[in-house]
Design a protein around this motif. Structure first.
Motif, PDB file in Angstrom:
ATOM      1  N   THR B  63      -2.268 -10.199  18.576  1.00  0.00           N
ATOM      2  CA  THR B  63      -1.403  -9.169  19.165  1.00  0.00           C
ATOM      3  C   THR B  63      -0.493  -8.558  18.105  1.00  0.00           C
ATOM      4  O   THR B  63      -0.347  -7.338  18.009  1.00  0.00           O
ATOM      5  N   TYR B  64       0.097  -9.421  17.266  1.00  0.00           N
ATOM      6  CA  TYR B  64       1.043  -8.942  16.255  1.00  0.00           C
ATOM      7  C   TYR B  64       0.361  -8.038  15.222  1.00  0.00           C
ATOM      8  O   TYR B  64       0.822  -6.939  14.931  1.00  0.00           O
ATOM      9  N   HIS B  67      -0.756  -4.756  16.702  1.00  0.00           N
ATOM     10  CA  HIS B  67       0.381  -3.867  16.917  1.00  0.00           C
ATOM     11  C   HIS B  67       0.817  -3.225  15.613  1.00  0.00           C
ATOM     12  O   HIS B  67       1.126  -2.044  15.559  1.00  0.00           O
ATOM     13  N   ILE B  72       0.284  -0.439  20.421  1.00  0.00           N
ATOM     14  CA  ILE B  72      -0.068  -1.265  21.562  1.00  0.00           C
ATOM     15  C   ILE B  72      -1.576  -1.283  21.817  1.00  0.00           C
ATOM     16  O   ILE B  72      -2.155  -2.313  22.168  1.00  0.00           O
ATOM     17  N   SER B  75      -3.100  -3.728  19.533  1.00  0.00           N
ATOM     18  CA  SER B  75      -2.949  -5.127  19.924  1.00  0.00           C
ATOM     19  C   SER B  75      -3.891  -5.482  21.072  1.00  0.00           C
ATOM     20  O   SER B  75      -4.389  -6.601  21.147  1.00  0.00           O
ATOM     21  N   ILE B  76      -4.164  -4.506  21.948  1.00  0.00           N
ATOM     22  CA  ILE B  76      -5.139  -4.777  23.023  1.00  0.00           C
ATOM     23  C   ILE B  76      -6.527  -5.025  22.417  1.00  0.00           C
ATOM     24  O   ILE B  76      -7.211  -5.990  22.762  1.00  0.00           O
ATOM     25  N   THR B  79      -6.605  -8.447  20.633  1.00  0.00           N
ATOM     26  CA  THR B  79      -6.498  -9.587  21.542  1.00  0.00           C
ATOM     27  C   THR B  79      -7.783  -9.780  22.348  1.00  0.00           C
ATOM     28  O   THR B  79      -8.272 -10.900  22.490  1.00  0.00           O
TER      29      THR B  79
END
Lengths: 192, 184
Positions: B63-64, B67, B72, B75-76, B79
């Protein structure tokens, strides 16, 4: 409607598990055990079997075990919801940290919380380990009376040899432990 | 770019056996060395953040980094990438496992495996114990956690919150202006 509610319950349960897991995969075992067994979704035995499989397959432990339990409950759609549930807390928190809260790890409240929470988690994991041993090695249902303990030389032999095996090297791979204990179980319980 | 993020983390998810810490070298190889998505300093920072936030370290770092690279949506992508291999593999195993489970030979092996898992869990606790500050409050809290759970006094969540509250109070009472947070 019933399925919808069940999916929400799966999502929410694993959201809670994800939110309270500090310090890697094993830290989630106590909470998973508590939630999943109290809801009657799994028995202690199947849960321990899942842990073994989750440790022997690639990917993060949390995702593996969430997918497993979700699939057992409602097949693929169940697996999607439990996995989403366990991922979401970290995802949301990390996005917030990355956006606005860069010094999160230095914050005195965060540091204080973790300094207190970590030892408690260690105690809790110890407790689960002891409980697993009581269940599997001494066949007790709960910590009750000494007279309920059943000693079986086969289980004790496996316990001692696997423990010694795990101490040979500093970090022996979990797959080695799972395979070795499986082979020993097969020989001692199945063949002898 | 989204596809590179997704694919990289998919590979990381696919090839790391044995939990989050096994992933750290892979994340370094791809994130720092190969694609230079993050610097060495940021990498260390991510590990610290991942350790101080709830959730699997793999998800935290995906995620980090996602991002950092693409906001965002990045990060999606990262992940989902890191989670997808496990989801697919476990669904396949779960579908098969149901059929094998009843087989007596498999049951004999699993009787042994359950003992092995107990050892794994105990060893995990020992490993985490070794990383703790050796301080009387730590020992006290280990005891509290152990006893409360062994006798099922109340839920794990409350136990963790009690520990956290004790930690915060101790921090506010004793450590002034010190941000590295080691109990001493």
């Amino acid at each position: 409607m019933e399925i919808f509610l069940k999916l929400l319950e799966l999502l929410f349960t694993f959201f809670k598990i994800g939110l309270f897991t500090f310090g890697g995969g094993y830290a989630m075992i106590p909470l998973i055990t508590e939630e999943v067994i109290s809801k009657g979704w799994e028995t202690h035995q199947t849960l321990i079997d899942f842990i073994a499989i989750a440790e022997s397959t690639p990917g993060p432990f949390a995702i593996n075990i969430a997918t497993f339990i979700g699939y057992e409950q409602l097949f693929i759609i169940g697996a999607v919801f439990t996995t989403l549930g366990v991922i979401l807390p970290s995802f949301i928190i990390i996005v917030i940290i990355a956006k606005i809260f860069k010094h999160f790890a230095d914050n005195k409240y965060v540091v204080g919380f973790l300094n207190g929470a970590k030892p408690v988690i260690v105690g809790v994991i110890f407790s689960v380990g002891v409980n697993f041993i009581l269940l599997n090695v001494f066949s007790t249902k709960k910590v009750t009376l000494i007279k309920d303990f059943v000693f079986d030389w086969k289980t004790v032999t496996i316990l001692v040899s696997i423990f010694l095996l795990s101490k040979i090297k500093d970090r022996i791979h979990p797959v080695v432990i799972v395979l070795a204990s499986g082979v020993m179980g097969y020989i001692l319980f199945g063949i002898l | 770019m989204y596809l590179t993020l997704f694919w990289t983390f998919f590979k990381i998810g696919l090839f790391t056996f044995g939990g989050g810490y096994a992933m750290i070298p892979f994340i370094h190889r791809f994130g720092v060395d190969k694609y230079q998505w993050i610097t060495e300093d940021e990498f260390l920072n991510i590990i610290t953040i991942a350790e101080s936030t709830p959730g699997p370290i793999a998800i935290n770092s995906a995620t980090y980094i996602g991002h950092k690279v693409k906001g965002i949506r990045g990060s999606i992508a990262a992940t989902i990438g890191v989670a997808l291999p496990s989801v697919i593999i476990i669904i396949l195993i779960a579908a098969f496992f149901m059929q094998f489970k009843e087989n007596p030979h498999v049951e004999y092996a699993f009787k042994g495996v359950r003992i092995g898992v107990s050892v794994l869990v105990l060893n995990a606790a020992i490993r985490m114990y070794k990383k703790l500050d050796k301080h009387w409050i730590s020992y006290f809290l280990i005891g509290v956690g152990f006893i409360i759970l062994l006798f099922h006094f109340f839920s794990v969540i409350y136990v963790i919150m009690i520990g956290g509250a004790v930690g915060i109070i101790y921090q506010l009472l004793t450590v002034r202006g010190d941000t590295n947070g080691n109990l001493s």
